[in-house]
Design a protein around this motif. Structure first.
Motif, short mmCIF file in Angstrom:
data_model
loop_
_atom_site.label_atom_id
_atom_site.label_comp_id
_atom_site.label_asym_id
_atom_site.label_seq_id
_atom_site.Cartn_x
_atom_site.Cartn_y
_atom_site.Cartn_z
N UNK A 1 -3.56 2.59 -5.27
CA UNK A 1 -3.22 2.78 -3.76
C UNK A 1 -2.71 1.27 -3.25
N UNK A 2 -3.29 0.44 -3.69
CA UNK A 2 -2.82 -0.89 -3.28
C UNK A 2 -2.54 -1.97 -4.43
N UNK A 3 -1.56 -3.03 -3.99
CA UNK A 3 -1.23 -3.98 -5.05
C UNK A 3 -1.48 -5.42 -4.08
N UNK A 4 -1.96 -6.16 -4.57
CA UNK A 4 -2.06 -7.64 -4.20
C UNK A 4 -1.26 -8.48 -4.81
N UNK A 5 -1.27 -9.85 -4.11
CA UNK A 5 -0.31 -10.94 -4.53
C UNK A 5 -0.20 -11.15 -6.16
N UNK A 6 0.81 -11.28 -6.45
CA UNK A 6 1.19 -11.52 -8.09
C UNK A 6 0.98 -10.12 -8.95
N UNK B 1 6.59 4.25 0.71
CA UNK B 1 6.06 4.32 -0.46
C UNK B 1 5.19 5.65 -0.91
N UNK B 2 5.73 6.62 -1.70
CA UNK B 2 5.19 7.76 -1.72
C UNK B 2 3.96 7.72 -2.98
N UNK B 3 4.37 6.94 -3.87
CA UNK B 3 3.43 6.72 -4.88
C UNK B 3 3.29 5.42 -5.82
N UNK B 4 2.21 4.95 -6.15
CA UNK B 4 2.53 3.60 -6.85
C UNK B 4 1.57 3.62 -8.16
N UNK B 5 2.09 3.03 -9.25
CA UNK B 5 1.20 2.99 -10.42
C UNK B 5 1.40 1.49 -11.18
N UNK B 6 0.24 1.24 -11.50
CA UNK B 6 0.06 -0.22 -11.94
C UNK B 6 0.64 -0.16 -13.52
N UNK B 7 0.58 -1.57 -14.15
CA UNK B 7 1.59 -1.52 -15.46
C UNK B 7 0.65 -0.97 -16.70
N UNK C 1 0.80 -1.24 -0.01
CA UNK C 1 0.08 -0.19 0.08
C UNK C 1 0.79 1.26 -0.06
N UNK C 2 0.20 2.36 -0.58
CA UNK C 2 0.96 3.62 -0.70
C UNK C 2 1.26 3.89 1.10
N UNK C 3 2.39 4.31 1.20
CA UNK C 3 2.70 4.91 2.82
C UNK C 3 3.36 3.83 3.54
N UNK D 1 7.75 0.01 10.68
CA UNK D 1 7.88 1.40 10.60
C UNK D 1 8.77 1.94 9.92
N UNK D 2 8.83 3.19 9.46
CA UNK D 2 10.03 3.70 8.46
C UNK D 2 11.42 3.55 9.33
N UNK D 3 11.12 3.80 10.83
CA UNK D 3 12.56 3.62 11.48
C UNK D 3 13.09 2.25 11.22
N UNK D 4 12.03 1.25 11.49
CA UNK D 4 12.70 -0.25 11.50
C UNK D 4 13.33 -0.50 10.02
N UNK D 5 12.74 -0.06 8.82
CA UNK D 5 13.02 -0.08 7.61
C UNK D 5 14.38 0.36 7.42
#
Ligand code: GTP
Ligand code: MG
Length: 370
Positions: free
Chosen positions: A307-312, A295-301, A281-283, A335-339
């Protein structure tokens, strides 16, 4: 980056060091038993023995921090198959994908070479299939290898007028080492010089015996140019995928693989990722090797904002601190800190390895063998 000596590699492969040195020599690689190989060269050699090498330390760190939880059976849902299209340079991988998508990417590609692995989802009779394109150029061995590891089915493209070539064999080895089922697409059937029987004959040597010759390997004659056989090929892919009963849990945090990545002047690091499990998910804070970020932004193919992308699902993401390596795994962190912390520990590990490797002895032979 990690390195391994020829001797250590021989141990991993269960061979005598001297035998490996000999085998490499026969292939024109003059290496002494103590020579060090970088990760990609070692992995390429291991591939010839049907062994896949992984960067242990990095994998260890990731698997420790992001141990996969057990899935509740009721959360598992059917997921689309991920299909990689592999084969010798110019045998028609991109054209075939193009024919499948009814679009036109080959024409625009400089010199016809695919620069990066592309990823797209197509709907076949209302069912999605995700395809990965791999470039055929020699320099991309590592990428082809990684392609085989993140997929369920490999479509091996062999040109009917050219037959089994070195990178066809390489692709077979990658797919076998990764335990991926191979479907053979015998392409360029429209050419007068097409000889599908010769292709089948040549494949026997690699333990791929065509179904109509009494074997188990699905071989579909196709032409990307005339579209002949494309429907049958897709039918076969669907059939094989159904038998695999592929499932994933869209309810959990995503993990997956970096398919391709580059630095974009305006947007910063851009990565095409394939979600293998969970939902991205975005964020989401993510980490892939030394790269991390939110993740700031996401675009599909198809270039649409999502906003979301599932398995595969393949998606392009923005927001990483640096350009990750194709083939790296990515994980969503707490969290971003852990990343950031995980990425920093990987950076520290890499630096440590680099320092260990730096003092290299150079012999006179090395100096004169250039
Ligand atoms: P790389 O990405 O460079 O490894 O090549 P590729 O395997 O993606 O091959 P590509 O699709 O770029 O096709 C290579 C050449 O073969 C192009 O000139 C295509 O037009 C041609 N070609 C591909 N498929 C067919 C086919 O079915 N019939 C004929 N006649 N030509 C084809
Ligand atoms: Mg191509």
């Amino acid at each position: 980056p990690a390195t391994i000596s020829v001797k250590e590699l021989a141990e991993v492969l269960g061979k005598k060091g001297s035998d490996l040195v000999m085998a490499l020599m026969k292939k024109g690689q003059m290496l002494n038993i103590n020579a060090t190989l970088d990760f990609d060269s070692a992995a390429a050699i291991a591939e010839d023995y049907n062994v896949i090498l992984e960067k242990e330390e990095e994998k260890d760190i990731m698997e420790t921090v992001f141990a996969e939880e057990e899935d509740d059976e009721k959360d598992l849902q059917e997921r689309p198959p991920v299909v990689v299209v592999m084969g010798h340079v110019d045998h028609g991988k991109t054209s075939l994908l193009d024919a499948i998508r009814h679009s036109n990417v080959t024409k625009g590609e400089a010199g016809g070479i695919t620069q990066h692995i592309g990823a797209y989802t197509v709907q076949i009779d209302g069912k999605p299939i995700t395809f990965l394109d791999t470039p055929g150029h020699e320099a991309f061995t590592a990428m082809r290898m990684r392609g085989a590891q993140i997929t369920d089915i490999a479509v091996l493209v062999v040109a009917a007028d050219d037959g089994v070539m070195p990178q066809t064999v390489e692709a077979i080895n990658h797919a076998k080492a990764a335990g991926v089922e191979i479907i053979v697409a015998i392409n360029k059937m429209d050419k007068p010089s097409a000889n599908p029987d010769r292709v089948k004959q040549e494949l026997v040597e690699y333990e791929l015996l065509a179904e109509d010759w009494g074997g188990q390997t699905i071989c579909v004659p196709v032409s990307a140019a005339t579209k002949e056989g494309i429907d049958t090929l897709l039918e076969m892919i669907t059939l094989v995928a159904e038998m695999k009963e592929l499932k994933a849990n869209p309810k959990k945090k995503a993990r997956g693989a970096i398919v391709e990545a580059q630095l974009d002047k305006g947007r910063g690091p851009v990565a095409t990722v394939l979600v293998q499990n969970g939902t991205l998910q975005v964020g989401d804070p993510i980490v892939a090797g030394a790269a991390y970020g939110k993740i700031r932004a996401m675009t599909d193919d198809k270039g649409r904002r999502v906003k979301k992308a599932g398995p595969s699902t393949p998606v392009e993401i923005l927001g990483l601190s640096e350009v990750p390596s194709a083939g790296d795994s990515f994980y969503v962190a707490e969290s971003e800190k852990q990343a950031r912390q995980v990425a920093e520990s990987i950076i520290a590990k890499n630096r440590e390895n680099l320092i260990k490797e730096t003092p290299q002895k150079v012999s006179l032979d090395d100096l004169f063998s250039q």
